[in-house]
Motif scaffolding. Structure first.
Motif, short mmCIF file in Angstrom:
data_model
loop_
_atom_site.label_atom_id
_atom_site.label_comp_id
_atom_site.label_asym_id
_atom_site.label_seq_id
_atom_site.Cartn_x
_atom_site.Cartn_y
_atom_site.Cartn_z
N VAL A 26 0.83 -1.20 0.00
CA VAL A 26 0.00 0.00 0.00
C VAL A 26 0.87 1.26 0.00
CG1 VAL A 26 -1.66 1.35 1.38
CG2 VAL A 26 -2.06 -1.08 0.94
N LYS A 27 1.98 1.22 0.70
CA LYS A 27 2.91 2.37 0.70
C LYS A 27 3.37 2.70 -0.72
CE LYS A 27 4.97 1.94 5.26
NZ LYS A 27 6.20 1.61 6.01
N GLU A 28 3.56 1.66 -1.52
CA GLU A 28 4.14 1.83 -2.85
C GLU A 28 3.13 2.07 -3.96
OE1 GLU A 28 7.41 2.13 -3.31
OE2 GLU A 28 7.63 1.88 -1.15
N PRO A 30 0.32 3.83 -6.03
CA PRO A 30 -0.28 5.17 -6.11
C PRO A 30 -1.75 5.10 -5.71
CG PRO A 30 0.85 4.58 -8.16
CD PRO A 30 0.81 3.35 -7.32
N LEU A 31 -2.21 6.13 -5.03
CA LEU A 31 -3.59 6.16 -4.55
C LEU A 31 -4.59 6.03 -5.69
CD1 LEU A 31 -5.37 6.43 -2.05
CD2 LEU A 31 -5.26 8.92 -2.33
N ILE A 65 -5.39 2.91 5.26
CA ILE A 65 -4.70 3.43 4.08
C ILE A 65 -4.25 4.87 4.36
CG2 ILE A 65 -4.94 4.12 1.67
CD1 ILE A 65 -6.85 1.68 1.35
N ILE A 68 -1.24 4.84 6.64
CA ILE A 68 -0.04 4.38 5.96
C ILE A 68 0.51 5.46 5.03
CG2 ILE A 68 0.82 2.75 4.21
CD1 ILE A 68 -1.25 0.73 5.45
N LYS A 69 -0.38 6.11 4.30
CA LYS A 69 0.04 7.10 3.30
C LYS A 69 0.18 8.51 3.89
CE LYS A 69 -1.18 4.92 -0.98
NZ LYS A 69 0.18 4.96 -1.48
N GLU A 70 -0.17 8.64 5.18
CA GLU A 70 -0.07 9.93 5.89
C GLU A 70 -0.87 11.02 5.18
OE1 GLU A 70 4.13 10.61 6.43
OE2 GLU A 70 4.26 9.03 7.94
N VAL A 76 -8.56 9.62 0.92
CA VAL A 76 -8.61 8.21 0.54
C VAL A 76 -9.99 7.85 0.01
CG1 VAL A 76 -8.49 5.83 1.40
CG2 VAL A 76 -6.80 7.51 2.15
#
Length: 91
Positions: A26-28, A30-31, A65, A68-70, A76
């Motif tokens: 999920v970090k990697e 793209p949203l 999410i 994780i993605k801050e 989101v």
């Protein structure tokens, strides 16, 4: 890159304590390539693990999410809703 052509469905397992690999993915990702799914009736997110999964619980996946993605949960939910609309050709 493969993810440029596909959306990845992220479900309740993201909230599990042992979901280290999913968190890294999920970090990697793209949203704009993520959709949220329920895996209903199984794989219910924390804090409801072990109970029947329900669509309302996707909010917990969205919260994870965002963590994780801050970014905000609103960002989101907006992005993943738009992604689902594109994927399923809605509206």
């Amino acid at each position: 890159v493969l993810v440029d052509r596909f959306y990845l469905g992220i479900g309740g397992t993201l909230t599990f304590k042992n979901a280290k690999k999913t968190v890294e993915v999920v970090k990697e990702i793209p949203l704009d390539r993520i959709v949220i799914e329920t895996d209903c009736p199984y794989l219910t997110p924390e804090p409801f693990r072990g109970k029947r999964n329900e669509p309302i619980y996707v909010e917990h996946v969205a919260q994870k999410i965002a963590e994780i993605k801050e970014i905000s949960v609103e960002e989101v939910t907006k992005a993943t809703t738009e992604n689902a609309k594109k994927l399923y050709k809605i509206g």
